[in-house]
Design a protein around this motif. Sequence first.
Motif, PDB file in Angstrom:
ATOM      1  N   VAL A  77       2.742   1.101   3.135  1.00  0.00           N
ATOM      2  CA  VAL A  77       2.818   1.431   4.377  1.00  0.00           C
ATOM      3  C   VAL A  77       1.271   1.847   5.227  1.00  0.00           C
ATOM      4  O   VAL A  77       0.759   2.768   4.731  1.00  0.00           O
ATOM      5  CB  VAL A  77       3.853   2.517   4.726  1.00  0.00           C
ATOM      6  N   GLN A  78       1.038   1.065   6.213  1.00  0.00           N
ATOM      7  CA  GLN A  78      -0.326   1.379   6.970  1.00  0.00           C
ATOM      8  C   GLN A  78      -0.186   1.121   8.338  1.00  0.00           C
ATOM      9  O   GLN A  78       0.657   0.496   8.794  1.00  0.00           O
ATOM     10  CB  GLN A  78      -1.336   0.099   6.400  1.00  0.00           C
ATOM     11  N   ASN A  79      -0.948   2.022   8.977  1.00  0.00           N
ATOM     12  CA  ASN A  79      -0.801   1.918  10.566  1.00  0.00           C
ATOM     13  C   ASN A  79      -1.952   0.556  10.964  1.00  0.00           C
ATOM     14  O   ASN A  79      -2.408   0.058   9.988  1.00  0.00           O
ATOM     15  CB  ASN A  79      -1.501   3.140  11.154  1.00  0.00           C
ATOM     16  N   LYS A  80      -2.106   0.414  12.331  1.00  0.00           N
ATOM     17  CA  LYS A  80      -2.645  -0.487  12.559  1.00  0.00           C
ATOM     18  C   LYS A  80      -4.270  -0.623  12.230  1.00  0.00           C
ATOM     19  O   LYS A  80      -4.823  -1.599  12.032  1.00  0.00           O
ATOM     20  CB  LYS A  80      -3.041  -0.646  14.335  1.00  0.00           C
ATOM     21  N   GLU A  81      -4.946   0.473  12.172  1.00  0.00           N
ATOM     22  CA  GLU A  81      -6.058   0.743  11.448  1.00  0.00           C
ATOM     23  C   GLU A  81      -6.410   0.652  10.311  1.00  0.00           C
ATOM     24  O   GLU A  81      -7.478   0.624   9.587  1.00  0.00           O
ATOM     25  CB  GLU A  81      -6.669   2.077  12.184  1.00  0.00           C
ATOM     26  N   GLY A  82      -5.313   0.500   9.657  1.00  0.00           N
ATOM     27  CA  GLY A  82      -5.579   0.444   8.038  1.00  0.00           C
ATOM     28  C   GLY A  82      -5.323   1.602   7.292  1.00  0.00           C
ATOM     29  O   GLY A  82      -5.399   1.454   5.942  1.00  0.00           O
ATOM     30  N   LYS A  83      -4.986   2.576   7.861  1.00  0.00           N
ATOM     31  CA  LYS A  83      -4.958   3.981   7.012  1.00  0.00           C
ATOM     32  C   LYS A  83      -3.547   3.907   6.367  1.00  0.00           C
ATOM     33  O   LYS A  83      -2.689   3.354   6.985  1.00  0.00           O
ATOM     34  CB  LYS A  83      -4.638   5.071   8.070  1.00  0.00           C
ATOM     35  N   ILE A  84      -3.686   4.064   5.017  1.00  0.00           N
ATOM     36  CA  ILE A  84      -2.414   4.130   4.189  1.00  0.00           C
ATOM     37  C   ILE A  84      -1.715   5.334   4.374  1.00  0.00           C
ATOM     38  O   ILE A  84      -1.973   6.435   4.282  1.00  0.00           O
ATOM     39  CB  ILE A  84      -2.739   4.159   2.820  1.00  0.00           C
ATOM     40  N   LEU A  85      -0.551   5.079   4.913  1.00  0.00           N
ATOM     41  CA  LEU A  85       0.737   6.168   5.172  1.00  0.00           C
ATOM     42  C   LEU A  85       1.394   6.401   4.076  1.00  0.00           C
ATOM     43  O   LEU A  85       2.040   7.534   4.002  1.00  0.00           O
ATOM     44  CB  LEU A  85       1.423   5.719   6.296  1.00  0.00           C
ATOM     45  N   GLY A  86       1.626   5.470   3.240  1.00  0.00           N
ATOM     46  CA  GLY A  86       2.468   5.667   1.970  1.00  0.00           C
ATOM     47  C   GLY A  86       2.111   4.457   0.912  1.00  0.00           C
ATOM     48  O   GLY A  86       2.187   3.400   1.348  1.00  0.00           O
ATOM     49  N   LYS A  87       2.142   4.719  -0.212  1.00  0.00           N
ATOM     50  CA  LYS A  87       2.082   3.442  -1.146  1.00  0.00           C
ATOM     51  C   LYS A  87       2.571   4.066  -2.622  1.00  0.00           C
ATOM     52  O   LYS A  87       2.641   5.166  -3.078  1.00  0.00           O
ATOM     53  CB  LYS A  87       0.819   3.139  -1.312  1.00  0.00           C
ATOM     54  N   LEU A  88       3.203   2.827  -3.238  1.00  0.00           N
ATOM     55  CA  LEU A  88       3.488   3.186  -4.763  1.00  0.00           C
ATOM     56  C   LEU A  88       3.227   1.847  -5.400  1.00  0.00           C
ATOM     57  O   LEU A  88       3.908   0.736  -4.996  1.00  0.00           O
ATOM     58  CB  LEU A  88       4.920   3.594  -4.940  1.00  0.00           C
ATOM     59  N   ASN A  89       2.564   1.502  -6.564  1.00  0.00           N
ATOM     60  CA  ASN A  89       2.193   0.460  -7.259  1.00  0.00           C
ATOM     61  C   ASN A  89       1.841  -0.696  -6.359  1.00  0.00           C
ATOM     62  O   ASN A  89       2.116  -1.730  -6.712  1.00  0.00           O
ATOM     63  CB  ASN A  89       3.486   0.231  -8.067  1.00  0.00           C
ATOM     64  N   ALA A  90       1.057  -0.403  -5.225  1.00  0.00           N
ATOM     65  CA  ALA A  90       0.814  -1.158  -4.319  1.00  0.00           C
ATOM     66  C   ALA A  90      -0.327  -2.661  -4.695  1.00  0.00           C
ATOM     67  O   ALA A  90      -0.088  -3.797  -4.361  1.00  0.00           O
ATOM     68  CB  ALA A  90       0.332  -0.736  -2.842  1.00  0.00           C
ATOM     69  N   ASP A  91      -0.872  -2.249  -5.707  1.00  0.00           N
ATOM     70  CA  ASP A  91      -1.509  -3.359  -6.323  1.00  0.00           C
ATOM     71  C   ASP A  91      -0.931  -4.221  -7.512  1.00  0.00           C
ATOM     72  O   ASP A  91      -1.832  -5.131  -7.726  1.00  0.00           O
ATOM     73  CB  ASP A  91      -3.228  -2.744  -6.570  1.00  0.00           C
ATOM     74  N   LYS A  92       0.144  -3.715  -7.727  1.00  0.00           N
ATOM     75  CA  LYS A  92       0.743  -4.476  -8.828  1.00  0.00           C
ATOM     76  C   LYS A  92       1.177  -5.914  -8.455  1.00  0.00           C
ATOM     77  O   LYS A  92       1.459  -6.234  -7.742  1.00  0.00           O
ATOM     78  CB  LYS A  92       2.028  -3.648  -9.152  1.00  0.00           C
ATOM     79  N   GLN A  93       0.656  -6.926  -9.540  1.00  0.00           N
ATOM     80  CA  GLN A  93       0.835  -8.436  -9.062  1.00  0.00           C
ATOM     81  C   GLN A  93       2.510  -8.554  -9.364  1.00  0.00           C
ATOM     82  O   GLN A  93       2.934  -8.376 -10.448  1.00  0.00           O
ATOM     83  CB  GLN A  93      -0.101  -9.234  -9.865  1.00  0.00           C
ATOM     84  N   ILE A  94       3.167  -9.271  -8.356  1.00  0.00           N
ATOM     85  CA  ILE A  94       4.805  -9.357  -8.463  1.00  0.00           C
ATOM     86  C   ILE A  94       5.001 -10.929  -8.146  1.00  0.00           C
ATOM     87  O   ILE A  94       4.301 -11.353  -7.334  1.00  0.00           O
ATOM     88  CB  ILE A  94       5.274  -8.436  -7.785  1.00  0.00           C
ATOM     89  N   PRO A  95       5.776 -11.344  -8.893  1.00  0.00           N
ATOM     90  CA  PRO A  95       6.358 -12.908  -8.184  1.00  0.00           C
ATOM     91  C   PRO A  95       6.790 -12.603  -7.043  1.00  0.00           C
ATOM     92  O   PRO A  95       7.351 -12.179  -6.469  1.00  0.00           O
ATOM     93  CB  PRO A  95       7.628 -13.097  -9.147  1.00  0.00           C
ATOM     94  N   SER A  96       6.071 -13.785  -6.186  1.00  0.00           N
ATOM     95  CA  SER A  96       6.067 -13.676  -4.707  1.00  0.00           C
ATOM     96  C   SER A  96       7.362 -13.968  -3.999  1.00  0.00           C
ATOM     97  O   SER A  96       7.755 -13.676  -2.783  1.00  0.00           O
ATOM     98  CB  SER A  96       5.186 -14.066  -4.100  1.00  0.00           C
ATOM     99  N   ALA A  97       8.221 -14.898  -4.883  1.00  0.00           N
ATOM    100  CA  ALA A  97       9.475 -15.395  -4.082  1.00  0.00           C
ATOM    101  C   ALA A  97       8.811 -16.178  -3.052  1.00  0.00           C
ATOM    102  O   ALA A  97       7.837 -16.549  -2.642  1.00  0.00           O
ATOM    103  CB  ALA A  97      10.743 -14.384  -4.198  1.00  0.00           C
ATOM    104  N   SER A  98       9.815 -16.180  -1.668  1.00  0.00           N
ATOM    105  CA  SER A  98       9.253 -16.886  -0.396  1.00  0.00           C
ATOM    106  C   SER A  98       8.367 -16.186   0.300  1.00  0.00           C
ATOM    107  O   SER A  98       7.984 -16.701   1.489  1.00  0.00           O
ATOM    108  CB  SER A  98      10.660 -17.157   0.386  1.00  0.00           C
ATOM    109  N   ILE A  99       7.841 -14.913  -0.112  1.00  0.00           N
ATOM    110  CA  ILE A  99       6.818 -14.141   0.649  1.00  0.00           C
ATOM    111  C   ILE A  99       5.503 -15.164   0.748  1.00  0.00           C
ATOM    112  O   ILE A  99       4.691 -14.705   1.518  1.00  0.00           O
ATOM    113  CB  ILE A  99       6.923 -12.715   0.227  1.00  0.00           C
ATOM    114  N   ILE A 100       5.471 -15.940  -0.352  1.00  0.00           N
ATOM    115  CA  ILE A 100       4.465 -16.436  -0.397  1.00  0.00           C
ATOM    116  C   ILE A 100       4.315 -17.462   0.761  1.00  0.00           C
ATOM    117  O   ILE A 100       3.185 -18.074   1.157  1.00  0.00           O
ATOM    118  CB  ILE A 100       4.313 -17.481  -1.723  1.00  0.00           C
TER     119      ILE A 100
END
Length: 283
Positions: free
Chosen positions: A48-71
């Motif tokens: 979760v980030q605000n418009k300025e890019g400040k991280i408001l919350g994250k968990l395993n955010a850099d983990k590579q995951i099968p994208s499904a249709s989000i690609i």
Amino acid sequence: MVKLQYYCYYLILSSLLLGISPKPVSGQQLLLEYTATVDSTVALSYMVQNKEGKILGKLNADKQIPSASIIKIPLLFYLMEKVEKNELDLRETYELRKSDKVGGSGELQFIPDGNLITYAYLASEMIRISDNTATNILIRKVGLKPFQEWLITNGYKATQLNRFMMDFDAITKGHQNYTSAAEMNKLLLSLLNEKSLNKGSTLQVLEWMENCEDNSALPNLLPEGVAIAHKTGTLEYVRGDAGIIFGKQPIVVTVFIAHYSNLMNADSIIAEIARLAYLDFVE
């Protein structure tokens, strides 16, 4: 969720009995407390980030995951960049062929062969109902390899398009499409701040994403009337949603759930993360 509510009630009641005012709980803390209640067998990643890019919350955010249709979100960006460079005209038509049609999501698979369809319509359907036939036509139009090179050039390492939609032979050979919560947020932040596309293209992409018909994940628990531009993705083993939630302070949210017990359970987790993020960071 129930355990989190009892925990919060306990803190408030204890503070009142001791005659002290409870310290306000930060949004990040609420997110961490909620995600701690999620079944440990579920693989969860979010950012979760605000418009300025400040991280408001994250968990395993850099983990590579099968994208499904989000690609399909970065594919749409690449398509619009082609439009801006006058390498593609959205008004141009494509003649639908039998060989184009694939199953899964979408209505184009049921349209008679020979129908002329604009690229604007293909892009719209790719996002609105995640039409796989439309997506594959667009991939062939812009080129799978050039799109992958565009991702690399723009610094997207986790995000990869390695196969067409519904290409099960490619999957069995180990060719999968991937992304991460962090990279999807990066992409959406560039859209929100008009850093990736011009104003006209940005507004068009936002319009298409606001028309996404699958509202069972990120939008599901948001207050009525809250605008959100998003795109879901679903595989048997992955459920995700990535989008921009608008308000006084717009936020960018991407959530992926892997190894979920059922789709309803996955959607409820994604929806609760979006609800907490909205209440704590947008209102």
